[in-house]
Design a protein around this motif. Structure first.
Motif, mmCIF file in Angstrom:
data_model
loop_
_atom_site.group_PDB
_atom_site.id
_atom_site.type_symbol
_atom_site.label_atom_id
_atom_site.label_comp_id
_atom_site.label_asym_id
_atom_site.label_seq_id
_atom_site.Cartn_x
_atom_site.Cartn_y
_atom_site.Cartn_z
ATOM 1 N N ASP A 196 0.825 -1.217 0.000
ATOM 2 C CA ASP A 196 0.000 0.000 0.000
ATOM 3 C C ASP A 196 0.858 1.266 0.000
ATOM 4 O O ASP A 196 0.630 2.181 -0.794
ATOM 5 C CB ASP A 196 -0.998 -0.010 1.171
ATOM 6 C CG ASP A 196 -0.343 -0.253 2.520
ATOM 7 O OD1 ASP A 196 0.858 -0.585 2.542
ATOM 8 O OD2 ASP A 196 -1.027 -0.105 3.553
ATOM 9 N N VAL A 197 1.864 1.314 0.868
ATOM 10 C CA VAL A 197 2.707 2.513 0.949
ATOM 11 C C VAL A 197 3.490 2.709 -0.359
ATOM 12 O O VAL A 197 3.555 3.821 -0.902
ATOM 13 C CB VAL A 197 3.667 2.432 2.157
ATOM 14 C CG1 VAL A 197 4.640 3.599 2.142
ATOM 15 C CG2 VAL A 197 2.870 2.436 3.464
ATOM 16 N N VAL A 216 2.787 1.601 -3.389
ATOM 17 C CA VAL A 216 1.874 1.985 -4.478
ATOM 18 C C VAL A 216 1.421 3.430 -4.288
ATOM 19 O O VAL A 216 1.354 4.216 -5.242
ATOM 20 C CB VAL A 216 0.662 1.024 -4.537
ATOM 21 C CG1 VAL A 216 -0.442 1.571 -5.428
ATOM 22 C CG2 VAL A 216 1.112 -0.344 -5.048
ATOM 23 N N GLY A 217 1.140 3.806 -3.034
ATOM 24 C CA GLY A 217 0.710 5.178 -2.751
ATOM 25 C C GLY A 217 1.773 6.200 -3.170
ATOM 26 O O GLY A 217 1.447 7.250 -3.720
ATOM 27 N N ARG A 218 3.012 5.875 -2.910
ATOM 28 C CA ARG A 218 4.092 6.794 -3.325
ATOM 29 C C ARG A 218 4.132 6.931 -4.847
ATOM 30 O O ARG A 218 4.297 8.024 -5.382
ATOM 31 C CB ARG A 218 5.449 6.287 -2.824
ATOM 32 C CG ARG A 218 5.687 6.502 -1.336
ATOM 33 C CD ARG A 218 7.067 5.984 -0.954
ATOM 34 N NE ARG A 218 7.291 5.923 0.480
ATOM 35 C CZ ARG A 218 7.868 6.906 1.203
ATOM 36 N NH1 ARG A 218 8.273 8.008 0.617
ATOM 37 N NH2 ARG A 218 8.031 6.768 2.504
ATOM 38 N N VAL A 276 1.629 6.453 -6.967
ATOM 39 C CA VAL A 276 0.433 7.161 -7.444
ATOM 40 C C VAL A 276 0.552 8.666 -7.147
ATOM 41 O O VAL A 276 0.158 9.500 -7.965
ATOM 42 C CB VAL A 276 -0.847 6.553 -6.829
ATOM 43 C CG1 VAL A 276 -2.068 7.387 -7.172
ATOM 44 C CG2 VAL A 276 -1.043 5.123 -7.323
#
Lengths: 376, 325
Positions: free
Chosen positions: A276-277, A279-281, A283
């Motif tokens: 999650d972290v 992928v969040g970075r 995006v």
């Protein structure tokens, strides 16, 4: 440097929906190999289809086959094509830089002769800049055109010319008069429109690390060009080519080259701890780069020439698209990847080194940014 | 209007900020004279509507002002006061004079005239400050644990600001301050590179230096764009409606803070880590502010969880669906 977010034109959402409906159908059978290549891929039939729908030469006057849409509407189309990795290489160069250059600098006759062909997706252009002895040091180029009765005689070699073997035309930057003694090497250069069917031109494909023939060496041996091969002003080639590069450097293809791998990666990473972290970075960067690229598009639309901003967007975007496949790989073992993702990453890994080479190397771009900062 | 205010703030801070002022601030002194001047410009009420006595500007304007304040390493907590007053007004609470802070660990809480809290999702309460247990971040800015005093007023935020408006507003505030601080750190480093000579030439002539600072310029542009996009989204959709853009801005700001601080210290070398040099006032704030209002890890986690839940096919459509036309 200045970045200001534009507002997208009112009809953008509708245009996007139109593109998505079309691409869902047209792209049904695109393999991971096609999607990984995207704007390096060459598919004349697909380009003609886009041309017929009015999605090439969108901003040009109708008199030259264009559609008089706004530059930001054009970006909407580019974004949608790239987001799914559409094979757009057959018209990409003509639409992005050769066409606009001809529109701005060309004669009325040149415009009428060439632009409708690009806009309909029928004419493919390639870029005649690099030479065996002139890579990043472009002004060291040696290809030469001399005036002869009725036109020009062209001699020399261009290299690393993507899809030259499939293209119809090249805009070549060549020397038309010697650099002044002790003066600038940028003087005496001109841009010429070269019909690649002329005799004296030989195109030798160069096999790349993927085992494919995508770029070429193009040799000119006493090629006779007509008078009207000169594009723009004689001797102003360097300035014109620089202007062309500003158009080339800031578009969505400078950060979206690996997007299909993120799209596929998101589905594979759903249950991976820590994804999650990471992928969040990615995006967050994707969304920010899009804002930066759109800002430059807005400035171009307003008639400005944001060359330094464009260099910055390309550098930052290349960094993102180059690292993306590695970041996904860092989260997932190869044997846990679905076949589609594994195939995309295999090709993107081999293509990624070119991201920070094509259109100006990372080092050249950072040099441009540094000069703008007041360093150098 | 925005241009005039930005110019006024810039001129005021250029005159009344600097290393000496920051040293006094970090020693625990309240910047009384500067605060009065900032109040004179009406800055604490910038986000407060005109009918409540404020200037009535929007979040994009506020973020632009915060970025200027960040360039001067925030010599007074006026950005924090703007946020507290703006949100209180949005909840229908009339602004009061003096410095307003917010949260349980309140910026400069010991100096607060009132304290804004979010006791329940979407509800704001303005308290007398009560007791403050002093604390500080690594920039030595006061971050005080507060025991709220008596309730002064309370109200509900409009739905568009959602259930965690203070956290979102705080994240945007820190990202905007970081945007300014990154700009300033870069300007200092460029200036130094042109001044300092080694091997017979200015540092700026070395490609190794040029290439590193170009990366910082790129990060400065990225944070600035991300912050503008977030603030514009708040104006258009409220804080909760802009949570994706705010999260993006805080992630990019946090990453840029790290890259910038590391690079400028490398360029300055030993002189840059001395107490006497002004650089550390900015770099210590970069390291502090990236942690406040949610770290990049926290916000990236939120973005990532949403992205993973929606699936790959929704990634690009979701991003473009947020466009403002």
């Amino acid at each position: 440097m200045r970045f200001e977010l534009p507002s997208l034109p009112g009809g953008s959402a509708g245009l996007r929906a139109e593109l998505r409906a079309f691409l869902a159908e047209a792209g049904r059978d695109w393999t991971p190999a096609v999607r990984a290549r995207s704007w390096m891929g060459f598919d004349r039939e697909f380009s003609r289809e886009l041309g017929a729908r009015g999605w090439i030469g969108m901003v040009w006057p109708k008199a030259y086959g264009g559609h008089e849409r706004s530059g930001l509407e054009r970006v909407v189309v580019l974004e949608e094509l790239l987001a799914v990795g559409a094979p757009v290489g057959a018209h990409w160069i003509g639409d992005r830089q050769s066409g606009p250059l001809i529109l701005r600098r060309g004669t009325e006759e040149q415009r009428r002769k060439i632009l409708p062909g690009i806009a309909s997706g029928k004419l493919a252009f390639c870029i005649g800049l690099s030479e065996p002895e002139a890579g990043s040091d472009l002004a060291a180029l040696r290809t030469k055109a001399e005036r002869v009765p009725g036109g020009w005689k062209l001699n020399g070699r261009k290299i690393w010319t993507t899809n030259a073997h499939l293209s119809d035309w090249m805009i070549a930057l060549v020397r038309t008069s010697p650099a002044p003694e002790g003066g600038s090497r940028h003087a005496g250069l001109s841009q010429l429109l070269v019909d690649l069917r002329l005799s004296g031109i030989s195109i030798r494909p160069i096999r790349d690390l993927l085992g494919e023939e995508s770029f070429n060496e193009v040799t000119f041996d006493d090629v006779l060009l007509p008078e009207d091969a000169l594009l723009g002003q004689e001797g102003a080639g360097w300035a014109q080519a620089t202007e062309e590069l500003a158009l080339e450097r800031s578009g969505p293809e400078r950060y979206l080259s690996s997007l299909p791998a993120l799209t596929a990666g998101v589905d594979a990473l759903r249950d991976v701890p820590g994804a999650d972290v990471a992928v969040g970075r990615m995006v967050a960067r994707l969304n920010t780069l899009r804002g930066m690229s759109l800002s430059v598009a807005g400035m171009l639309e307003a008639g400005e020439a944001p060359a330094q901003e464009a260099a910055l967007v390309k550098d930052a975007g290349n960094d993102f698209e180059q690292r993306l496949p590695e970041q996904i790989r860092a989260l997932l073992e190869p044997e846990d990847m679905p076949e589609d993702l594994r195939a995309l990453l295999a090709d993107l890994t081999q293509l990624a080194p070119t991201f920070s080479l094509r259109g100006g190397t990372r080092e050249i771009l950072r040099g441009i940014i540094a000069r703008e900062l007041g360093l150098r | 209007m925005r241009a005039i205010i930005l110019e006024q703030v810039d001129r005021l801070l250029a005159a009344q900020s600097g290393a000496a002022a920051l040293r006094r601030l970090e020693a625990g002194e309240w910047p009384e004279e500067l605060w009065e001047a900032l109040e004179g410009l009406g800055l604490p009420l910038l986000l407060v509507p005109e009918e409540l006595g404020g200037i009535g500007l929007g979040w994009a304007d506020a973020a632009a002002v915060w970025q200027v304040i960040g360039r001067y390493a925030a010599p007074a907590p006026v950005a924090e006061c703007m946020l507290a007053n703006g949100l209180a007004a949005a909840a229908g609470i009339e602004p009061r004079g003096g410095f307003s802070s917010f949260g349980q660990t309140a910026p400069f809480g010991r100096f607060a005239a009132q304290l804004l809290l979010e006791p329940a999702p979407g509800r704001l309460a303005l308290h007398a400050p009560g007791a403050a247990t002093p604390g500080q971040n690594i920039a030595r800015e006061p971050r005080d644990a507060m025991t709220p005093g008596p309730l002064l007023a309370e109200g509900a935020l409009p739905n568009s600001h959602g259930p965690r408006a203070l956290r979102l507003g705080h994240a945007l505030l820190r990202a905007a301050l970081i945007a300014g601080a990154v700009e300033h750190a870069l300007a200092l480093a460029v200036d130094w590179a042109n001044t300092r000579k080694q091997f017979g030439r200015a540092l700026a002539k070395f490609q190794a230096i040029q290439q590193q600072l170009a990366v910082v310029a790129s990060e400065a542009a990225a944070v600035s764009v991300a912050v503008s996009a977030a603030a514009r989204a708040v104006d258009s959709r409220g804080l909760e409606g802009a949570s994706f853009e705010i999260a993006c801005a805080k992630v990019v700001a946090g990453e840029a803070a790290q890259t910038t601080a590391a690079t400028v210290h490398q360029v300055f070398a030993a002189i840059g880590i001395t107490e006497d040099h002004e650089l550390h006032h900015t770099t210590r704030r970069l390291w502090s502010w990236r942690d406040e209002g949610g770290s990049e890890r926290a916000w990236a986690g939120e973005i990532g969880r949403n992205t993973l839940a929606q699936g790959g096919a929704a990634l690009w459509p979701d991003i473009t669906a947020r466009d403002i036309s």
